[in-house]
Write a protein that holds these residues in place. Structure first.
Motif, PDB file in Angstrom:
ATOM      1  N   LEU A   1       0.726  -1.318   0.154  1.00 18.76           N
ATOM      2  CA  LEU A   1       0.149  -0.115  -0.127  1.00 18.76           C
ATOM      3  C   LEU A   1       0.762   1.231   0.012  1.00 18.76           C
ATOM      4  O   LEU A   1       0.610   2.403  -0.248  1.00 18.76           O
ATOM      5  N   MET A   2       2.083   0.955   0.391  1.00 16.93           N
ATOM      6  CA  MET A   2       3.087   2.383   0.468  1.00 16.93           C
ATOM      7  C   MET A   2       3.529   2.591  -0.932  1.00 16.93           C
ATOM      8  O   MET A   2       4.135   3.864  -1.167  1.00 16.93           O
TER       9      MET A   2
ATOM     10  N   GLN B   1      -4.159  -7.759  -6.962  1.00 14.48           N
ATOM     11  CA  GLN B   1      -4.148  -9.283  -6.785  1.00 14.48           C
ATOM     12  C   GLN B   1      -3.467  -9.579  -5.622  1.00 14.48           C
ATOM     13  O   GLN B   1      -3.967 -10.527  -4.810  1.00 14.48           O
ATOM     14  N   ALA B   2      -2.350  -9.229  -5.187  1.00 14.14           N
ATOM     15  CA  ALA B   2      -1.247  -9.618  -4.388  1.00 14.14           C
ATOM     16  C   ALA B   2      -2.285  -9.354  -2.945  1.00 14.14           C
ATOM     17  O   ALA B   2      -2.221 -10.006  -2.032  1.00 14.14           O
ATOM     18  N   LEU B   3      -2.678  -8.087  -2.785  1.00 14.29           N
ATOM     19  CA  LEU B   3      -3.573  -7.545  -1.617  1.00 14.29           C
ATOM     20  C   LEU B   3      -4.603  -8.380  -1.538  1.00 14.29           C
ATOM     21  O   LEU B   3      -5.082  -8.959  -0.196  1.00 14.29           O
ATOM     22  N   GLN B   4      -5.301  -9.139  -2.540  1.00 13.87           N
ATOM     23  CA  GLN B   4      -6.463  -9.893  -1.995  1.00 13.87           C
ATOM     24  C   GLN B   4      -5.938 -11.050  -1.579  1.00 13.87           C
ATOM     25  O   GLN B   4      -6.555 -11.795  -0.699  1.00 13.87           O
ATOM     26  N   HIS B   5      -4.904 -11.627  -2.048  1.00 14.07           N
ATOM     27  CA  HIS B   5      -4.262 -12.899  -1.720  1.00 14.07           C
ATOM     28  C   HIS B   5      -3.685 -12.981  -0.445  1.00 14.07           C
ATOM     29  O   HIS B   5      -4.033 -13.718   0.348  1.00 14.07           O
TER      30      HIS B   5
ATOM     31  N   LEU C   1     -10.529  -4.853   5.007  1.00 11.13           N
ATOM     32  CA  LEU C   1     -11.830  -4.850   4.427  1.00 11.13           C
ATOM     33  C   LEU C   1     -12.049  -4.683   2.959  1.00 11.13           C
ATOM     34  O   LEU C   1     -12.779  -5.192   2.324  1.00 11.13           O
ATOM     35  N   PRO C   2     -11.107  -3.532   2.505  1.00  8.35           N
ATOM     36  CA  PRO C   2     -11.485  -3.303   1.020  1.00  8.35           C
ATOM     37  C   PRO C   2     -10.934  -4.493   0.024  1.00  8.35           C
ATOM     38  O   PRO C   2     -11.235  -4.412  -1.102  1.00  8.35           O
ATOM     39  N   TYR C   3     -10.123  -5.401   0.486  1.00  8.04           N
ATOM     40  CA  TYR C   3      -9.588  -6.432  -0.215  1.00  8.04           C
ATOM     41  C   TYR C   3     -10.145  -7.713  -0.118  1.00  8.04           C
ATOM     42  O   TYR C   3      -9.478  -8.766  -0.442  1.00  8.04           O
ATOM     43  N   LEU C   4     -11.348  -7.801   0.894  1.00  3.21           N
ATOM     44  CA  LEU C   4     -11.810  -9.139   1.037  1.00  3.21           C
ATOM     45  C   LEU C   4     -13.105  -9.284   0.019  1.00  3.21           C
ATOM     46  O   LEU C   4     -13.843  -8.371  -0.248  1.00  3.21           O
ATOM     47  N   SER C   5     -13.398 -10.524  -0.190  1.00  2.00           N
ATOM     48  CA  SER C   5     -14.459 -10.942  -1.078  1.00  2.00           C
ATOM     49  C   SER C   5     -15.574 -10.839  -0.253  1.00  2.00           C
ATOM     50  O   SER C   5     -15.670 -10.949   0.982  1.00  2.00           O
TER      51      SER C   5
ATOM     52  N   CYS D   1     -18.059   1.006  -4.885  1.00  2.00           N
ATOM     53  CA  CYS D   1     -16.502   0.759  -4.449  1.00  2.00           C
ATOM     54  C   CYS D   1     -16.082  -0.014  -5.781  1.00  2.00           C
ATOM     55  O   CYS D   1     -15.066   0.087  -5.719  1.00  2.00           O
ATOM     56  N   ARG D   2     -16.967  -0.637  -6.581  1.00  2.00           N
ATOM     57  CA  ARG D   2     -16.478  -1.316  -7.581  1.00  2.00           C
ATOM     58  C   ARG D   2     -15.974  -0.570  -8.926  1.00  2.00           C
ATOM     59  O   ARG D   2     -16.567   0.344  -9.276  1.00  2.00           O
ATOM     60  N   PRO D   3     -14.532  -0.673  -9.306  1.00  2.00           N
ATOM     61  CA  PRO D   3     -14.268  -0.048 -10.551  1.00  2.00           C
ATOM     62  C   PRO D   3     -14.755  -0.584 -11.699  1.00  2.00           C
ATOM     63  O   PRO D   3     -15.188  -1.685 -11.988  1.00  2.00           O
ATOM     64  N   VAL D   4     -15.429   0.361 -12.452  1.00  2.00           N
ATOM     65  CA  VAL D   4     -16.358  -0.173 -13.912  1.00  2.00           C
ATOM     66  C   VAL D   4     -15.348   0.320 -15.100  1.00  2.00           C
ATOM     67  O   VAL D   4     -14.987   1.517 -15.168  1.00  2.00           O
ATOM     68  N   ASP D   5     -15.524  -0.541 -16.164  1.00  2.00           N
ATOM     69  CA  ASP D   5     -14.912  -0.125 -17.452  1.00  2.00           C
ATOM     70  C   ASP D   5     -15.872   0.905 -18.155  1.00  2.00           C
ATOM     71  O   ASP D   5     -17.046   0.537 -18.105  1.00  2.00           O
ATOM     72  N   PRO D   6     -15.190   1.917 -18.722  1.00  2.00           N
ATOM     73  CA  PRO D   6     -16.280   2.870 -19.158  1.00  2.00           C
ATOM     74  C   PRO D   6     -17.299   2.182 -20.426  1.00  2.00           C
ATOM     75  O   PRO D   6     -18.256   2.605 -20.777  1.00  2.00           O
ATOM     76  N   LEU D   7     -16.624   1.156 -20.924  1.00  2.00           N
ATOM     77  CA  LEU D   7     -17.351   0.743 -22.241  1.00  2.00           C
ATOM     78  C   LEU D   7     -18.528  -0.230 -21.693  1.00  2.00           C
ATOM     79  O   LEU D   7     -19.383  -0.440 -22.473  1.00  2.00           O
ATOM     80  N   GLU D   8     -18.226  -0.698 -20.490  1.00  2.00           N
ATOM     81  CA  GLU D   8     -19.222  -1.539 -20.021  1.00  2.00           C
ATOM     82  C   GLU D   8     -20.059  -0.917 -19.103  1.00  2.00           C
ATOM     83  O   GLU D   8     -21.137  -1.467 -18.595  1.00  2.00           O
TER      84      GLU D   8
END
Length: 1569
Positions: free
Chosen positions: A691-692, A699-703, A752-756, A854-861
């Protein structure tokens, strides 16, 4: 008459008259006025005395029954009112000394026979004799008889205390009286040797045994309450006073010195004076050693007595010149203890505890009295004291008693006396008291930590910390006494270590760390493989390294370069010399059976702990210190791309490959211990490092977050886990789950932000499960300082972070709803259509509203995503609407779920957990869901017939309370999106009216009143929301009203018996609903501005039918009430609301202010009838607060319209009823305080609307109550009633003639109050009931009389009240009230009457000219008599000085800790004294001339007591302000005029003033504009 006289006397003397007849004749003679004998009373007393003495002297035989009757006759005569009146009239009546001897012999027989039957009359006789001065002379004139009586009574009391029988009060009451008499005689004795002989020969042993038994007695409820709470303490105090005055008189000091001091000391002190024959110490020792009680008790009695005797000795003789004698007394008393026998093993090991407690008390006295002066002992006395304490230390260390708390405390006291006492045995002390000590109980752990903390502080101050830890490391490295040692540092010790490390030079800390690393490298690492002992040592050393590195001061940019370089070298050695070899050892392949070896597990714990410590410290130093170069930087180039990308730990440790690290991780994961926990910490550290960076690897954070959560999942599912003290090296399989949960919850904001979503649901489920368990264990958990899973979960629920974690908040609510469904009956769980099942359905996207933001959204979608989100939100909203309709339908169909009591209690537990959520911060959908859950519980469930009604009412009350919490939230209106408001109200009322049939027999229970209150509060809030929203207001309220009307029995039923037979609980609910509806509309109408005519018309049109319907309901309810039955309390608020509505309706419509114009005639009759009934019941209401408050609120509204009074009644009638109420026997000051607001409001209306003539009548009524005849005739309640009314009158605004009349009577009022105070102070029971209200009234009178009461005489009368009021020998609560009352009166005088105070100048109660010239003369002549000065103080200062003295007396330092609540009272009083001192300084310039007197008074009292530090702080700060006023001449005056001892106290005070206060003040003035 002569015949009568001679006949009776001859018959009493005659041997032929039967004894039964003699006794009857004597009784007749005593009570009859017809029997006239010269000196009859003395003759009859002599006859019965002679009879008893002759019988016990064996002169004649009597039957046992006759003897008892003679004793009973003597007892009756002694206690008779006739005898007391004779003695009061001055007639002399006495008893012979032989009666006292007979009483003593009788008590002696009772002692020897060990039975206390048939001695009650004898005890009663002795009580009567001792309490009557003219009779008690038979004991007081012959002190030996009194001593013998005291001895016998003490033995009797001891027998009673030692038995298993219940303890009565008679023996102890007589004993207390005898002690008081003896202490009076003892003080009058002039020969101290004779007193000493009496005490040691007859009283010492029974008194010590009595005190011990009173102290150790396990009191039960069956024992007499007075003995248990008062007499036992009083007698213990009397024993101490007796021993102090008998054994340690000032005249005996020379005898003690002769016996105690060595010959050479005496030659210096006494210059060869002859020794006396009295050997007091030897006498006391002999008495202690002789067997004066059962052998099983003897040791404990002596142990408890030794410390008492030493304390009394020190209290009498402890001065600087006597310190050596005090020490020798200590050594002689110590020899009375049984330590030699304990060391030889003769006694039981359990006896160590008793003796060590006694030793602890002795050492405490030595330390607090400052007897041991190290320098003086070494130079003058050849270290005689040091030698004694050294032997004590050797004995304690060589005979370790680590299971006894007092053993640790004794060692701590020796360390506090002089660390050199234990220095030679430091290694043994460290081993036995710390490293090898098996201490697990909290009561033992606390003193152990206190001892070790003292060692830390001592060696830290001496800058010998490396010396201490050299011994610690040596002890750790030598062969262990036990296979498994406890961790070196507990959580508490780590905190103490941190404090010391922050004060130490960094080089000393590095010395310890280098030594630790060296021992690991040279002794442990080479031999750790295969050795469990070495692995345990390694873990201990690792924990030391961890504790020091984590708690020392961090490196920063101002750290010296040598320190930075040395730290780098240390970390490099630690990494290469310990971590790397351990990693190589752990990565070696092992067979499965080898992996469970203890040495491998401990080696793994040590390795991972050191790796985590190294990484954490290295990272911190790198961030905080620019000069620091990490050892890991050397190998930065060698890190593989893979390791760098995945942020593997090998990237920071040289020589550790990825594959090797994976093997170590696999091994560590197989142990639920320190190593596994350290892996989680390392993973958390990795997350922080990622995070620094500028671009975080998602992906590493979620893992990493998933890894942390997964590590403890299996252990969290096992259920309960033991508490954890926070020590990382103490983690085991038993408490790993607690440590893991602590890590997860304390770092939840990062994780919390990286938990499923599944992981978040898992956390929510665990949180709920642990909270359910925590609620069951809450009481026990609060007492333990350690961390538990329940405490962690509760901490999260109480924190302000939880509402910010919206995903968890929402998920937790879903889990909670799902838990409710589990509680439901098994048949309901399978039904997916039920509201609770639908609200917790897993296929509904409840959290999508939060996750989308909170979810990042692709502009096309984005378009398709938005469409999907809208669909999901629409689905959840439709579900909520469906559930809402389902709840309403189920409520209408009347098909509720039946809950058993156990299910209700489970629901209650879940509702309590729901209350921990911040319900007012829920999102709209969650707010609606929560509302629906609570509504479903209310409307769709019922309790089974066998269910406890209080439990059901509590359940319903909690539901309504939580609904109110939801209504307070910002999203409360979201409910109206799924409901029509009227539907909610109908559903709630339908369910409650249906449930009310269960409550017909609990309508008088407090829980029913609480339930009604909660329902009313919910309805009121909900109705207000409807009105404030202004959407379909009329429609919703009309529907609700028509529903309520439909619930009532029809008119025909009401006229018959239908209403009477209707459920009274339902009637109350219905009336409450009408009342609430009426109240809300009325209130809103009153608040509406005139411009909003449309809203006014709508609500006014609605109010009229509501009022009509309510009148009907009230009238029908009153009809069902029988003729002489009191009014139902629930009806009174309804009628009050109805009257308010009527009056507000009338005002809005502009009707005329006449009874017939305001209200309809039948309505007026209803209110008048109600008013008359309330006035009848008011005086009898007593302490029924609910009735009183409701009735007074009604009277407030009723009396606001004088035209409503029936017939000839006026405001005087109401005041008279209130006066009778306040004079009632059941009305206490607490009741008056509870209804004071309501009483004031009634009187404001009464006095505001009454005529001047009525006011004069009211004043006469009040003043009648202040007449002195009331207090003389024991009518204290009449006085209380008048004083209370006077105080209330002062709270009412008066105008015109009424105001003039009141202040015209004020001299009469204050004079009456002064006279009442004087009388009331003579009776202790009247202080709290009469004196305190008078003080409050006087304070109010003085405040209100500012600018009106201009005569100084009125202030003088106030001072006379203050000087009359007692401030000593009061209960704490009474003391607090009296103190505050006196202070408020003084403050009122100072604030509101300064001119009167100045003009008063009361010296000794007589007005004199200004004292300025006289004071100047006093200063010039420097009077040396302080008494002359103090007599010259004005009344204000006298009154205030009494407060200061009382605070000093109450706030003195006591031996025991005392009651915390009591101390808080004293502390508050001390603050008020400080405030008054400050005010005198700031405002009362004319009193500055008395500053020297104020200081003199203060130091005179200060010299007499030792104040508690907290109390002293406030008083000292106050007197410093007075010293600010003193000029140099004042200081010289005080130094010359104060007596010697007081002068020393003043000098100390003045020095502190100059050093602290004056310097600070000058510094502040320097920077003040």
């Amino acid at each position: 008459m002569a015949a009568i006289y001679s006949g009776i006397y001859l018959k009493l003397k005659s041997a032929k008259t039967p004894w039964e007849d003699k006794i009857k004749l004597a009784r007749f003679a005593w009570v009859s006025h017809q029997c006239v004998l010269p000196n009859k009373e003395q003759v009859l007393l002599d006859w019965v005395s002679h009879a008893l003495v002759s019988y016990y002297n064996k002169k004649f035989e009597l039957e046992e029954e006759v003897v008892e009757k003679l004793w009973a006759y003597l007892d009756n005569v002694i206690h008779s009112r006739r005898l007391q009146n004779l003695l009061k009239s001055g007639k002399t009546v006495g008893l012979s000394f032989s009666v006292a001897q007979v009483i003593n012999e009788r008590l002696s027989e009772a002692c020897s026979q060990k039975t206390q039957q048939n001695i009650g009359t004898v005890l009663s006789c002795s009580s009567g004799i001792l309490s009557t001065p003219s009779l008690s002379i038979i004991y007081t004139a012959k002190c030996e008889l009194l001593v013998d009586l005291l001895s016998k009574l003490s033995k009797l009391a001891c027998q009673q205390l030692a038995s298993d029988d219940t303890v009565g009060s008679q023996v102890f009451s007589v004993l207390q009286l005898t002690f008081a008499q003896y202490l009076l005689i003892q003080r009058q004795q002039t020969n101290p040797n004779r007193v000493f002989g009496q005490v040691t020969s007859h009283l010492l042993q029974p008194c010590l045994l009595l005190r011990h038994l009173l102290t150790v007695r396990s009191w039960t409820q069956a024992d007499d309450n007075h003995v248990r709470q008062h007499l036992s303490r009083e007698i213990r105090n009397q024993v101490e006073t007796l021993l102090q005055a008998g054994l340690f008189q000032p005249e005996l000091l020379s005898s003690y010195k002769e016996e105690l001091l060595p010959e050479q000391e005496l030659q210096v002190k006494k210059k060869g004076a002859l020794k006396s024959l009295l050997l007091p110490v030897n006498t006391v020792q002999t008495k202690l050693s002789s067997g004066f009680c059962e052998p099983a008790l003897h040791g404990a009695v002596v142990a408890g007595s030794v410390s008492l005797l030493y304390k009394l000795f020190l209290d009498s003789y402890c001065k600087a010149e006597n310190h050596l004698a005090c020490f020798h007394m200590l050594s002689r008393l110590f020899s009375c203890l049984r330590f030699p026998a304990l060391q030889q093993g003769i006694l039981s090991p359990a006896d160590w505890s008793t003796e060590l407690l006694a030793l602890e008390q002795l050492l405490n006295l030595v330390l607090s009295s400052d007897i041991y002066n190290v320098a003086s002992d070494r130079i003058r006395h050849k270290e005689i004291q040091f030698g004694f304490y050294r032997k004590l230390a050797q004995m304690l260390v060589s005979h370790s008693q680590a299971s006894i708390p007092a053993w640790f405390r004794c060692l701590k006291l020796l360390m506090s006396l002089n660390h050199l006492i234990v220095e030679p045995d430091l290694d043994a002390l460290v081993a036995s008291a710390w490293i090898d000590a098996e201490v697990s109980e909290p009561r033992t752990k606390k003193p152990q930590e206190a001892l070790i903390s003292t060692m830390f502080q001592t060696y830290s101050k001496l800058r010998q910390f490396p010396r201490l830890f050299e011994e610690v490391l040596t002890v750790i490295c030598r062969p262990a006494a036990d296979e498994l040692r406890l961790p070196v540092f507990s959580g508490g010790l780590t905190g103490k270590l941190r404090e010391c490390l922050l004060e130490l030079p960094p080089n000393q800390i590095l010395d310890i760390l280098c030594l630790c690393v060296e021992k690991c490298q040279t002794l442990i690492i080479p031999a750790v493989e295969g050795s469990a002992d070495m692995a345990l040592k390694l873990l201990s050393l690792s924990s030391v390294l961890h504790a020091f590195l984590f708690n020392m001061r961090s490196l920063d940019d101002i750290s010296p370069s040598p320190v930075v370089l040395r730290t780098q070298s240390l970390l490099s050695k630690m990494q290469k010399g310990i971590i790397q070899p351990l990693m190589e050892l752990l990565q070696a392949p092992r067979r499965e059976e080898e992996k469970s070896d203890l040495w491998l597990r401990k080696a793994s714990d040590s390795a991972l702990l050191l790796v985590y410590t190294w990484v954490e410290v290295d990272t911190l130093f790198g961030v905080s210190c620019s000069k620091y170069v990490s050892p890991a930087a050397e190998i930065a180039g060698a890190v593989t791309a893979s390791a760098a990308t995945h942020w593997g730990i090998p990237a920071f440790l040289s020589g550790v490959e990825e594959q090797c690290w994976e093997r170590v991780v696999e091994l560590a994961n197989s142990f639920a211990s320190t190593s596994k926990y350290c892996l989680e910490l390392l993973t958390l550290q990795k997350i922080k490092m990622i995070l620094m960076q500028t671009e975080a690897d998602l992906q590493a954070l979620q893992h990493a977050t998933a890894f942390i959560l997964e590590s403890g999942r299996s252990h969290m599912s096992r259920g309960e886990s033991e508490p954890w003290d926070g020590d990382i090296s103490a983690i085991s399989d038993l408490n790993y789950a607690t440590a893991h949960w602590h890590l997860v919850i304390s770092n939840l904001t990062i994780l919390l932000p990286y938990l499923s979503l599944k992981d978040v649901e898992y956390i929510a489920n665990v949180l709920l499960e642990t909270l359910v368990l925590a609620k069951a264990q809450e009481a026990a958990a609060d007492q333990e300082p350690s961390i538990s899973i329940g405490k962690i979960s509760l901490g999260l629920m109480h924190s302000s972070f939880l509402p910010e974690m919206m995903v968890l908040h929402c998920t937790f609510l879903t889990s909670l709803i799902h838990q409710f469904t589990r509680v439901l009956p098994s048949a309901a769980r399978d039904s997916v259509d039920l509201p609770l099942q639908q609200l917790s359905a897993g296929n509904i996207p409840w959290h999508e509203e939060i996750l989308a933001s909170c979810r990042p959204v692709d502009p096309l979608e984005a378009p398709s995503e938005n469409k999907l989100l809208k669909d999901e939100l629409s689905l959840s909203r439709k579900t909520l609407e469906k559930v809402a309709q389902c709840i309403i339908l189920l409520a209408k169909n009347g098909r509720p779920l039946i809950l058993k009591e156990s299910q209700l209690e489970s629901c209650l537990g879940l509702l309590e957990i729901a209350s921990l959520l911040k319900l007012d911060s829920l999102l709209p959908s969650d707010c609606t869901r929560c509302f629906l859950v609570l509504l479903s519980l209310l409307a769709n469930t019922r309790a089974s017939a066998s269910c406890s009604k209080p439990v059901l009412l509590k359940f319903l009350s909690t539901c309504f309370h939580l609904l109110r919490c939801l209504q307070a939230g910002r999203n409360a209106s979201s409910v109206f999106k799924v409901f029509h408001a009227s539907d909610v109200l109908e559903t709630v009322m339908t369910s409650q009216l249906t449930a009310s049939k269960f409550f017909t027999d609990v309508l008088t229970v407090p829980v029913w009143a609480q339930y009604l209150q909660e329902v009313q509060a919910f309805l009121e809030n909900f109705l207000q929301m409807i009105v404030e929203r202004r959407q379909s207001v009329r429609l919703n309220l009309e529907k609700f009203m028509s529903f309520l009307v439909s619930c009532e029995p029809d008119v025909g039923a009401a006229k018959t018996k239908g209403w009477k037979n209707w459920n009274p609980a339902a009637r109350q609910l219905l009336l409450m609903a009408f009342t609430t509806l009426c109240h809300v509309i009325t209130l809103y109408l009153e608040q509406l501005p005139q411009k909003k005519l449309q809203s006014t018309d709508v609500l006014s049109a609605l109010l009229e039918p509501v009022v009509l319907q309510m009148v009907r309901t009230v009238e029908q309810g009153l009809q069902s009430n029988t003729q002489n039955q009191p009014l139902p309390v629930t009806f009174i608020p309804s009628v009050t609301t109805l009257l308010k509505a009527d009056l507000s309706h009338a005002v809005k419509k502009g009707w005329q202010k006449e009874p017939s114009g305001i209200l309809e005639q039948p309505r007026i009759k209803l209110y008048q009838k109600f008013y008359s009934q309330i006035l009848r019941e008011l005086p009898c209401a007593g302490d029924n607060l609910q009735f009183l408050q409701s009735a007074l609120q009604f009277l407030t509204v009723f009396c606001s319209v004088p035209e409503l009074y029936p017939g000839e009644e006026t405001a005087v009638t109401v005041v008279f009823a209130i006066k009778k109420l306040l004079a009632g026997s059941a009305v206490t000051t607490q009741v008056i305080q509870s209804v004071e607001t309501e009483l004031t409001e009634v009187l404001v209306q009464l006095l505001g609307n009454c005529s001047a003539e009525e006011f004069y009548t009211i004043m006469r009524l009040v003043l009648q109550g202040l007449e002195m005849k009331n207090i003389w005739q024991q009518k204290a309640k009449e006085v209380l009633s008048a004083v209370t009314l006077m105080k209330l009158l002062l709270s009412c605004p008066l105008r015109g003639d009424k105001e003039k009349a009141f202040w015209f009577a004020s001299p009469q009022i204050i004079t009456a109050l002064a006279m009442q105070t004087k009388e009331a102070c003579q009776d202790q029971s009247l202080i709290s009931t009469i004196v305190v209200p008078i003080l409050e009234t006087v304070a109010a009178l003085l405040r209100q009389g500012e600018g009106v009461l201009l005569n100084p005489h009125h202030v003088a009368l106030a001072f006379s009240i203050l000087l009359t009021v007692p401030l000593d020998h009061l209960k704490t609560e009474d003391y607090r009230s009296i103190f505050l009352g006196v202070h408020e009166v003084l403050f009122s005088i100072v604030q509101c009457h300064p001119k009167e105070l100045i003009s008063l100048r009361l010296w000794g109660g007589v007005p004199l000219p200004s004292p300025l010239p006289l004071l100047h003369n006093l200063r010039c002549f420097y009077f040396t008599s302080l008494q002359v000065l103090l007599k010259a103080a004005p009344s204000f200062l006298n009154s205030f000085h009494r407060l200061v003295v009382s605070v000093m007396h109450e706030g003195r330092q006591k031996g025991d800790k005392g009651n915390t609540d009591e101390f808080e009272v004293i502390l508050k009083c001390a603050r008020l004294v400080e405030r008054m001192y400050t005010h005198i300084t700031a405002e009362m310039e004319d009193f500055t001339v008395f500053s020297a007197f104020i200081v003199a008074q203060y130091v005179t009292e200060l010299q007499k007591v030792t104040l508690h530090p907290a109390v002293k702080k406030h008083l000292t700060e106050g007197i410093y302000h007075i010293l600010d006023l003193c000029i140099e001449r004042d200081i010289k005056f005080l130094n010359m005029s104060l007596p010697a001892g007081v002068r020393e106290v003043f000098k100390d005070l003045y020095n502190d003033y100059n050093h602290y206060h004056k310097a600070k003040k000058q510094g502040e003035e320097k920077y003040t504009a």
